[in-house]
Motif scaffolding. Structure first.
Motif: not given
Length: 279
Positions: A20-21, A69-72, A77-79, A96-97
């Motif tokens: 995951v980038t 921070r959201i990506v972290a 969680v982000n799915e 890009s994220s």
């Protein structure tokens, strides 16, 4: 540790799974950049919760730290989350994220939007539009159940116009700019001027194809930003005004000493010690 291998169904070879980038955000190199990161990370930790699925991403120099921070929070969680941008910068950050991009036309109700500001007063009224995105920023702010501001300590003020001297950004229809400029001067902004491009010949053009006028107003008028907003918004040819009044639930300001000042819409002020590691 999770096994990051998968089998290629055509060759039966085992190949590594693509990781995951994360956003390519340089580590803070100055006190101001560290303050921006402190504010962004604290706001995300407190307001972007696992149950929030539709999230607005604002514009400005603090926002990359918001996305970081959201990506972290992790892919699990982000799915299933949808991220709505306020402009080209935030759209590119989302893409890009590897976050799922959406549009406010599809999702007119947003759980939480986090955005930057050029200046915030004691009542959480803001000047926005230094990056010429304030029309889309205001749409996403109004669409959100919770709108949160993130900024560094320089943006924390008691009166709008104290630190931000450029004036109130006013987005205008191009064919009407001369008349609006004259009306703004008559309204009290004697030094109102069309914002010109720095790396192009001619005026700045917004993502919506409009011009921007920067209109400094006297202190007496800035003491009542809501009334000023209403008067400017009523001028024919004005598309949107970079005064955001009675909209924010909270504002987070990263400080020089590594703490974060949180201001709330009900007047509460909180000092938060940061647990973000120093660079």
């Amino acid at each position: 540790m999770k096994n990051c291998l998968r089998t290629n169904i055509l060759s039966d070879k085992v190949v590594p799974e693509r990781p995951v980038t994360t956003p390519q955000v340089p580590p803070p190199a100055t006190v101001i950049e560290e303050a921006k990161r402190l504010a962004a990370w604290t706001a995300v930790d407190k307001h972007v919760l696992p149950e929030h699925k539709i999230i607005g991403i604002g514009s400005g120099s603090t926002v990359p730290y918001v996305v970081e921070r959201i990506v972290a929070q992790g892919p699990e969680v982000n799915e299933g989350r949808i991220f709505i941008p306020t402009g080209f910068q935030s759209k590119e950050l989302i893409i890009s994220s590897k976050l799922q991009l959406g549009d406010v036309d599809q999702y007119p109700t947003i759980d939480v939007t986090i955005d930057g500001a050029d200046e915030v007063d004691g009542d959480l009224n803001c000047i926005k539009g230094g990056g010429a995105c304030h029309l889309r920023e205001k749409v996403l702010a109004e669409a959100a159940d919770t709108w949160v501001i993130v900024a560094d300590y320089r943006k924390n003020s008691q009166l709008l116009g104290t630190n931000w001297k450029q004036g109130v950004p006013v987005e205008v229809a191009p064919f009407a700019f001369a008349k609006v400029l004259l009306n703004l001067q008559r309204l009290g902004s004697e030094k109102a001027a069309l914002r010109m491009g720095k790396a192009k010949a001619g005026p700045i053009v917004t993502d919506n194809g409009n011009f921007v006028i920067d209109a400094p107003f006297p202190e007496e008028q800035m003491k009542d930003p809501y009334t000023l907003l209403a008067r400017v918004k009523m001028l024919t040819g004005v598309v949107e005004v970079g005064l955001f009044c009675h909209m924010a639930k909270a504002a987070y300001f990263g400080n020089q000493d590594g703490s974060v000042t949180a201001k709330w819409h009900d007047g509460k002020v909180e000092q938060i010690a940061s647990d973000v590691p120093s660079q």
